[in-house]
Design a protein around this motif. Structure first.
Motif, PDB file in Angstrom:
ATOM      1  N   GLU A 149      10.869   7.014  -6.277  1.00  0.00           N
ATOM      2  CA  GLU A 149      10.105   5.866  -6.795  1.00  0.00           C
ATOM      3  C   GLU A 149      11.033   4.755  -7.268  1.00  0.00           C
ATOM      4  O   GLU A 149      10.739   3.573  -7.100  1.00  0.00           O
ATOM      5  CB  GLU A 149       9.179   6.321  -7.938  1.00  0.00           C
ATOM      6  CG  GLU A 149       8.002   7.165  -7.489  1.00  0.00           C
ATOM      7  CD  GLU A 149       7.222   6.529  -6.333  1.00  0.00           C
ATOM      8  OE1 GLU A 149       6.850   5.340  -6.447  1.00  0.00           O
ATOM      9  OE2 GLU A 149       6.983   7.216  -5.327  1.00  0.00           O
TER      10      GLU A 149
ATOM     11  N   GLN B 218       0.846  -1.197   0.000  1.00  0.00           N
ATOM     12  CA  GLN B 218       0.000   0.000   0.000  1.00  0.00           C
ATOM     13  C   GLN B 218       0.881   1.247   0.000  1.00  0.00           C
ATOM     14  O   GLN B 218       1.717   1.416   0.886  1.00  0.00           O
ATOM     15  CB  GLN B 218      -0.918   0.009   1.225  1.00  0.00           C
ATOM     16  CG  GLN B 218      -1.911  -1.145   1.250  1.00  0.00           C
ATOM     17  CD  GLN B 218      -2.909  -1.024   2.395  1.00  0.00           C
ATOM     18  OE1 GLN B 218      -2.956  -0.005   3.113  1.00  0.00           O
ATOM     19  NE2 GLN B 218      -3.700  -2.046   2.587  1.00  0.00           N
ATOM     20  N   GLU B 219       0.686   2.085  -1.013  1.00  0.00           N
ATOM     21  CA  GLU B 219       1.414   3.360  -1.118  1.00  0.00           C
ATOM     22  C   GLU B 219       0.572   4.436  -0.437  1.00  0.00           C
ATOM     23  O   GLU B 219      -0.498   4.783  -0.926  1.00  0.00           O
ATOM     24  CB  GLU B 219       1.620   3.721  -2.595  1.00  0.00           C
ATOM     25  CG  GLU B 219       2.420   2.709  -3.392  1.00  0.00           C
ATOM     26  CD  GLU B 219       3.919   2.889  -3.221  1.00  0.00           C
ATOM     27  OE1 GLU B 219       4.321   3.871  -2.567  1.00  0.00           O
ATOM     28  OE2 GLU B 219       4.667   2.050  -3.740  1.00  0.00           O
TER      29      GLU B 219
ATOM     30  N   SER C 175       4.120   1.738   2.438  1.00  0.00           N
ATOM     31  CA  SER C 175       5.194   2.629   2.001  1.00  0.00           C
ATOM     32  C   SER C 175       4.698   4.063   2.186  1.00  0.00           C
ATOM     33  O   SER C 175       3.624   4.423   1.687  1.00  0.00           O
ATOM     34  CB  SER C 175       5.510   2.340   0.532  1.00  0.00           C
ATOM     35  OG  SER C 175       6.376   3.324   0.031  1.00  0.00           O
TER      36      SER C 175
ATOM     37  N   GLY D 124       1.676   7.604   0.376  1.00  0.00           N
ATOM     38  CA  GLY D 124       2.082   8.982   0.064  1.00  0.00           C
ATOM     39  C   GLY D 124       2.604   9.691   1.303  1.00  0.00           C
ATOM     40  O   GLY D 124       3.199   9.078   2.183  1.00  0.00           O
TER      41      GLY D 124
ATOM     42  N   LYS E  59      12.373   2.987  -4.216  1.00  0.00           N
ATOM     43  CA  LYS E  59      11.302   2.169  -3.634  1.00  0.00           C
ATOM     44  C   LYS E  59      11.113   0.873  -4.416  1.00  0.00           C
ATOM     45  O   LYS E  59      10.968  -0.204  -3.839  1.00  0.00           O
ATOM     46  CB  LYS E  59      10.015   2.990  -3.650  1.00  0.00           C
ATOM     47  CG  LYS E  59       8.991   2.577  -2.620  1.00  0.00           C
ATOM     48  CD  LYS E  59       7.742   3.424  -2.713  1.00  0.00           C
ATOM     49  CE  LYS E  59       8.000   4.857  -2.348  1.00  0.00           C
ATOM     50  NZ  LYS E  59       6.816   5.723  -2.548  1.00  0.00           N
ATOM     51  N   GLN E  60      11.130   0.998  -5.739  1.00  0.00           N
ATOM     52  CA  GLN E  60      10.940  -0.188  -6.584  1.00  0.00           C
ATOM     53  C   GLN E  60      12.091  -1.183  -6.389  1.00  0.00           C
ATOM     54  O   GLN E  60      11.872  -2.395  -6.302  1.00  0.00           O
ATOM     55  CB  GLN E  60      10.824   0.217  -8.061  1.00  0.00           C
ATOM     56  CG  GLN E  60      10.212  -0.858  -8.938  1.00  0.00           C
ATOM     57  CD  GLN E  60       8.908  -1.440  -8.384  1.00  0.00           C
ATOM     58  OE1 GLN E  60       7.944  -0.737  -8.151  1.00  0.00           O
ATOM     59  NE2 GLN E  60       8.886  -2.749  -8.144  1.00  0.00           N
TER      60      GLN E  60
END
Length: 235
Positions: A217, A12-13, A55, A15, A220-221
């Motif tokens: 991003e 779950q992002e 995240s 933000g 994170k990936q």
């Protein structure tokens, strides 16, 4: 009855989200998994327990773990306000740390019965995921004996921490997690004794790479890819 192993993790992002709101949400997910485990045990059922990975980035905040020393917060309430920062005493392990924009914060809420029941291994794999991410950027990161988290130049006068870590676990269900400095404002660390460790510096990925900004991003990936492999998980 042997519990079913569910290797799926729901990512779950969230933000940019307030620390307390996120903490409450973590607690909610954590309690739901615990309740399900208790139900399985009491009723001899075999219901699958879910796993989550949150995240998030937080507005400026300092958090103190349950074994932490309040004297490691070096500013008072008024100064906190002036800096636009909040402070919370929380229920993870570890001492004091800072969270803020430009930091990749990851909270895995896992039922370790789905993976392996070993908290030491769990912490080492979280560190390993970060170490592997940094390696992709040409940075040689490592562990420091007796100091959880990920460090650079361990054993030298230039030792500095790039990733802080603190978790809580009950009945093999985890919460809290790690914070990797990607584009963090390191000035905020001057207001604390980070993790209660005196005379050790803190750094950020953008500083180490000599850049203004690193693509969050992308970082994170890379982290999710390594996490998935290390935990033999499915997203």
């Amino acid at each position: 009855m042997q519990e079913v192993q569910n290797k799926k993790i729901e990512v779950q992002e969230l933000g940019l989200k307030d620390y307390k709101e996120t903490w409450d949400y973590q607690e909610q997910l954590f309690e739901e998994i615990l309740d399900l485990k208790v139900k399985n045990r009491r009723e001899d059922t075999n219901l699958e327990t879910p796993n989550y990975l949150l995240s998030v980035e937080h507005p400026h905040v300092y958090t103190l773990g349950k074994s932490g020393d309040i004297s490691n917060l070096l500013i008072n309430e008024k100064q906190l306000e002036e800096k636009g920062a909040k402070f919370y005493k929380i229920n993870r392990g570890g001492d004091i740390t800072y969270h803020g924009p430009g930091q990749m914060v990851i909270y895995p809420i896992l039922d370790l019965d789905n993976f392996f029941t070993d908290i030491h291994k769990y912490l080492r794999l979280l560190e390993e995921a970060v170490i592997l991410v940094l390696k992709e950027y040409g940075i040689n990161a490592e562990r420091s004996d007796g100091e959880t988290g990920v460090w650079l130049d361990v054993g030298t006068p230039f030792a500095r921490k790039i990733c802080a870590m603190g978790v809580r676990a009950s009945r093999w269900v985890t919460m809290h997690g790690l914070a990797l400095n990607v584009n963090a404002d390191l000035g905020y660390f001057d207001n604390i004794v980070p993790c209660g460790i005196k005379e050790k510096a803190v750094t950020s990925l953008n500083v180490e790479l000599g850049k203004n900004q690193v693509d969050m991003e992308e970082v994170k990936q890379k982290f999710l890819n390594h996490f998935k492999d290390l935990f033999d998980a499915e997203f």
